[in-house]
Design an enzyme around this catalytic site. Structure first.
Site, PDB file in Angstrom:
ATOM      1  N   THR A 124      64.584  13.514  41.690  1.00 43.04           N
ATOM      2  CA  THR A 124      65.225  13.767  40.396  1.00 43.04           C
ATOM      3  C   THR A 124      64.198  13.572  39.296  1.00 43.04           C
ATOM      4  O   THR A 124      63.398  12.630  39.370  1.00 43.04           O
ATOM      5  CB  THR A 124      66.414  12.817  40.126  1.00 43.04           C
ATOM      6  OG1 THR A 124      66.729  12.841  38.714  1.00 43.04           O
ATOM      7  CG2 THR A 124      66.128  11.365  40.488  1.00 43.04           C
TER       8      THR A 124
ATOM      9  N   ASP B  24      64.806  12.504  36.475  1.00 42.94           N
ATOM     10  CA  ASP B  24      65.209  11.362  35.640  1.00 42.94           C
ATOM     11  C   ASP B  24      64.535  10.047  36.036  1.00 42.94           C
ATOM     12  O   ASP B  24      64.493   9.110  35.256  1.00 42.94           O
ATOM     13  CB  ASP B  24      66.733  11.169  35.718  1.00 42.94           C
ATOM     14  CG  ASP B  24      67.474  12.200  34.885  1.00 42.94           C
ATOM     15  OD1 ASP B  24      66.803  13.072  34.305  1.00 42.94           O
ATOM     16  OD2 ASP B  24      68.708  12.132  34.812  1.00 42.94           O
TER      17      ASP B  24
ATOM     18  N   MET C 290      64.890  15.356  28.754  1.00 39.52           N
ATOM     19  CA  MET C 290      66.053  15.036  29.591  1.00 39.52           C
ATOM     20  C   MET C 290      66.085  13.541  29.921  1.00 39.52           C
ATOM     21  O   MET C 290      65.107  12.823  29.720  1.00 39.52           O
ATOM     22  CB  MET C 290      66.033  15.871  30.853  1.00 39.52           C
ATOM     23  CG  MET C 290      66.604  17.251  30.636  1.00 39.52           C
ATOM     24  SD  MET C 290      66.834  18.131  32.177  1.00 39.52           S
ATOM     25  CE  MET C 290      67.977  19.397  31.651  1.00 39.52           C
TER      26      MET C 290
ATOM     27  N   GLU D 203      67.900  12.518  25.958  1.00 36.66           N
ATOM     28  CA  GLU D 203      69.196  13.160  25.653  1.00 36.66           C
ATOM     29  C   GLU D 203      70.373  12.186  25.698  1.00 36.66           C
ATOM     30  O   GLU D 203      71.365  12.361  25.010  1.00 36.66           O
ATOM     31  CB  GLU D 203      69.462  14.316  26.620  1.00 36.66           C
ATOM     32  CG  GLU D 203      69.562  13.836  28.058  1.00 36.66           C
ATOM     33  CD  GLU D 203      69.996  14.896  29.048  1.00 36.66           C
ATOM     34  OE1 GLU D 203      70.723  15.822  28.685  1.00 36.66           O
ATOM     35  OE2 GLU D 203      69.595  14.765  30.222  1.00 36.66           O
TER      36      GLU D 203
ATOM     37  N   HIS E 126      66.250  22.364  29.907  1.00 37.23           N
ATOM     38  CA  HIS E 126      65.957  22.674  31.315  1.00 37.23           C
ATOM     39  C   HIS E 126      64.549  23.202  31.564  1.00 37.23           C
ATOM     40  O   HIS E 126      64.164  23.344  32.729  1.00 37.23           O
ATOM     41  CB  HIS E 126      66.998  23.656  31.861  1.00 37.23           C
ATOM     42  CG  HIS E 126      68.354  23.029  32.010  1.00 37.23           C
ATOM     43  ND1 HIS E 126      69.188  22.835  30.941  1.00 37.23           N
ATOM     44  CD2 HIS E 126      68.990  22.511  33.086  1.00 37.23           C
ATOM     45  CE1 HIS E 126      70.301  22.252  31.358  1.00 37.23           C
ATOM     46  NE2 HIS E 126      70.206  22.030  32.650  1.00 37.23           N
TER      47      HIS E 126
ATOM     48  N   ARG F 189      62.745  21.189  34.017  1.00 39.50           N
ATOM     49  CA  ARG F 189      63.046  21.231  35.450  1.00 39.50           C
ATOM     50  C   ARG F 189      62.449  22.462  36.120  1.00 39.50           C
ATOM     51  O   ARG F 189      62.452  22.571  37.349  1.00 39.50           O
ATOM     52  CB  ARG F 189      64.567  21.206  35.665  1.00 39.50           C
ATOM     53  CG  ARG F 189      65.213  19.903  35.311  1.00 39.50           C
ATOM     54  CD  ARG F 189      66.334  19.522  36.264  1.00 39.50           C
ATOM     55  NE  ARG F 189      67.252  20.577  36.561  1.00 39.50           N
ATOM     56  CZ  ARG F 189      68.556  20.570  36.265  1.00 39.50           C
ATOM     57  NH1 ARG F 189      69.062  19.530  35.633  1.00 39.50           N
ATOM     58  NH2 ARG F 189      69.339  21.544  36.618  1.00 39.50           N
TER      59      ARG F 189
END
Ligand code: F6P
Length: 322
Positions: free
Chosen positions: A125, A127, A169, A222, A253, A256
């Protein structure tokens, strides 16, 4: 073990394909048949499997996204959905499953483990919010994308002596924002882990101006209590009193997308291989992740029940370096 399956789930991350490739090639090397599940847990529920041989994963190492597709499945969160998924696995004679994904995906994986189905997870991920891993697949590439944007914005900010706000993000975790702020030399950083007062951001920007800086950059996650949209509205409302306004860029995005960098390709290759290794050892219900440069297997129960803390020392460092 004769037949295993692999799926990618949740938000995609650059390097997922490298992980799929590693699972397939190490699995085949052990004499197993590997099935790819199309469309994450949705595909698992509906039994959408495709056989993957070593040539089927040729040429994907450098590709972003996931060749298997991903989804955020609401149905899989229910007991009914999980039972349907188990039935599909059973009907296809699949004996174990590897799930490549982040927090939500590993929660789903743990649900299957609790039913007694042999599973292993691979930490992926952007994150970087998974307990049991220092860094997850996709973080490094996403960080470099954010950094390129910050560097570009800095040049135009300097030309115009402007203040810029860049949202990256990170729903619950400020890792990406904090690292982008340190690596990009931002004046201020706003993350979900620390409640922020917009007046403090205004002070940081004013102080940058007073120090004679040509630009002022704020990086915002975010999921922060004030995200870019909320901060923009606040600064617009107080424009006259504060004496300046902000230019806002939300990266979204873009972070990503694109090809994974060397770090993510290597990490994904190691973690994919570690996952099949855990299956071979019958060490089920664990997540393959990297801690202090070593590949470790952490029980999924621990992973999903513990928050990953942000390093306070890095928050302090960002403040000192601004
Ligand atoms: O989980 C990774 C992530 O990119 C988060 O940073 C972000 O909040 C979320 O996914 C976005 O999800 P979606 O792609 O479903 O909009």
């Amino acid at each position: 073990m004769k037949r295993i399956a692999v799926l990618t789930s949740g938000g995609d991350a650059p390097g997922m394909n490298a992980a799929i490739r590693a699972v397939v090639r190490t699995g085949v090397n052990k004499g197993w048949e590997v099935m790819g599940v199309k469309g994450g847990y949705e595909g698992l529920i509906n039994g959408i499997f495709t056989p993957l041989g070593t040539r089927d994963v040729g040429g994907i190492l450098q590709r972003g996204g996931t060749i298997l597709g991903s989804a955020r499945s609401e149905e899989f969160k229910t007991e009914k959905g999980q039972i349907r998924a188990l039935r599909s696995l059973n009907e296809a004679s699949i004996e174990s499953l590897i799930v490549i994904g982040g927090n939500g995906s590993q929660k789903g994986n743990y649900a299957l483990h609790k039913y007694g189905f042999p599973v292993v997870g691979v930490a992926s991920t952007i994150d970087n919010d998974l307990y049991g891993c220092d860094i997850t697949i996709g973080v490094d590439t996403a960080l470099n994308i954010a950094l390129e944007a910050i560097d570009r914005l800095k040049t135009t900010a300097s030309s115009h002596q402007r203040a810029f706000l860049i949202e990256v993000m990170g729903r619950d975790c400020g890792y990406l924002a904090l690292m982008a702020a340190i690596a990009g030399g931002a004046e201020s950083v706003v993350i979900p882990e620390v409640v922020v007062d917009p007046e403090k951001i205004a002070e940081a920007l004013t102080s940058a101006y007073e120090k004679g800086k040509a630009h002022a950059i704020v990086v915002v996650a975010e999921g922060a209590n004030y995200n870019a949209t909320a901060l923009d509205a606040y600064f617009k409302e107080h424009r006259e009193r504060l004496g300046f306004d902000l230019r806002v860029t939300i990266l979204g995005h873009t972070q990503r997308g694109g090809n994974p960098g060397a770090f993510d390709r290597i990490l994904a290759s190691k973690l994919g291989a570690a996952a099949t290794e855990q299956l071979e050892r019958s060490n089920f219900g664990v997540l393959a992740g990297e801690v202090k440069g070593e590949i470790v297997a952490t029980p999924l129960e621990e992973v999903i029940n513990n928050p990953k803390e942000i390093d306070k020392a890095l928050i302090d460092l960002a403040k000192i370096l601004d």
